[in-house]
Design an enzyme around this catalytic site. Structure first.
Site, mmCIF file in Angstrom:
data_model
loop_
_atom_site.group_PDB
_atom_site.id
_atom_site.type_symbol
_atom_site.label_atom_id
_atom_site.label_comp_id
_atom_site.label_asym_id
_atom_site.label_seq_id
_atom_site.Cartn_x
_atom_site.Cartn_y
_atom_site.Cartn_z
ATOM 1 N N GLU A 76 0.818 -1.210 0.000
ATOM 2 C CA GLU A 76 0.000 0.000 0.000
ATOM 3 C C GLU A 76 0.857 1.267 0.000
ATOM 4 O O GLU A 76 0.489 2.267 -0.630
ATOM 5 C CB GLU A 76 -0.954 -0.038 1.192
ATOM 6 C CG GLU A 76 -1.987 -1.143 1.024
ATOM 7 C CD GLU A 76 -2.994 -1.223 2.147
ATOM 8 O OE1 GLU A 76 -4.197 -1.186 1.854
ATOM 9 O OE2 GLU A 76 -2.566 -1.325 3.322
ATOM 10 N N GLU A 103 -4.518 -9.348 4.391
ATOM 11 C CA GLU A 103 -5.383 -8.940 5.507
ATOM 12 C C GLU A 103 -6.535 -9.911 5.749
ATOM 13 O O GLU A 103 -6.920 -10.153 6.896
ATOM 14 C CB GLU A 103 -5.940 -7.531 5.260
ATOM 15 C CG GLU A 103 -4.980 -6.402 5.601
ATOM 16 C CD GLU A 103 -4.036 -6.062 4.468
ATOM 17 O OE1 GLU A 103 -3.312 -5.069 4.571
ATOM 18 O OE2 GLU A 103 -4.008 -6.817 3.454
#
Length: 271
Positions: A125, A145
């Site tokens: 990210e 995640e």
């Protein structure tokens, strides 16, 4: 080049080093594969804010010490922040993921990232939130995640689809699979793949090339690209005339003409 780290505390730290007009920003917690803690997030935002606020700095390079870019979040250290819905970054700073959160500033100057080894979750990210990414050919990427019962909230759900299409974003976000540098290049997540050990030199070379250009024009060009991506081509086009008028009246534009006539490299000042 070889950046020299400080000895980090147990919770890690962010080291900075100035090379000319370039700010090197080093992730420094190699004993824990650069797992992210709240102090590291705060220091990273402070480094990004320093880049934007210092007129002598024109480009940032984010890199990591040790063998890996990052194994991702140190979940025990950050879990309580997530449960409370809080960020470890104080309001008013430049938010490194750069997707326009309320109360945070957005970065204006370019950021180049050098990734290597393991690059999981927040590492992906952060690189997608930058502008140009150089990857070592030994990278292992995973946005995992969903394996931990949480969602990627650092921009992956936005930018993976933007760069690679919805199907490819769904593939990697919903399976939490691991993919390599060649796949990251295919998906436009990274712009160059180089042999392991050369990624920082390659990223720095790009940053220095950018730093040699007219700073006001570089910032305006970057922001116009972001405007087009986030708000559409017409919004970006609407800024063309006023932006060009402003830039054309700058000292750097005059220097650009002089250097062209005199057939010499330009010496830009950012004014």
């Amino acid at each position: 080049m070889t950046a020299t780290p400080t000895t980090p505390p147990a919770e890690g730290c962010i080291d900075t080093q100035v090379l000319g007009h370039v700010l090197l920003i080093g992730i420094n917690r190699p004993a824990k594969r650069n797992g992210w803690t709240p102090p590291m997030f705060k220091q990273l935002a402070e480094a990004y804010t320093r880049l934007d606020d210092d007129p002598e700095l024109r480009v940032g390079v984010l890199h990591a010490f040790g063998d890996h870019f990052t194994a991702g979040l140190d979940l025990p250290a950050v879990a309580e922040y997530m449960r409370r819905g809080e960020k470890a970054i104080p309001a008013g700073l430049v938010e490194p993921h750069d997707f326009g959160l309320p109360d945070y500033r957005r970065r204006t100057k370019p950021m180049v990232v050098a990734v290597k080894g393991i690059c999981f979750t927040v590492g992906i990210e952060l690189m997608l939130g930058a502008d140009i990414v150089v990857a070592a050919d030994n990278c292992r990427f995973s946005q995992l995640e969903v394996q931990r019962g949480i969602m990627a909230t650092g921009g992956a759900t936005l930018r993976m689809a933007e760069r690679a299409g919805v199907g490819n974003a769904m593939l990697h976000l919903l399976t939490a699979d691991e993919f390599d540098s060649a796949e990251a290049y295919r998906l436009n997540f990274v712009q160059k793949v180089v042999p392991a050990g050369q990624e920082l030199d390659a990223a720095l070379a790009i940053a220095q090339r950018i730093a040699a250009q007219a700073p006001l024009a570089v910032v305006a060009t970057r922001l116009n690209i972001i405007k087009a991506v986030e708000h559409g081509p017409l919004a970006a086009v609407a800024e063309f005339i006023e932006t060009q008028k402003r830039l054309s009246n700058s000292e750097d534009a005059a220097e650009g003409i002089r250097s062209f006539v005199e057939r010499r490299p330009s010496r830009f000042t950012g004014r």
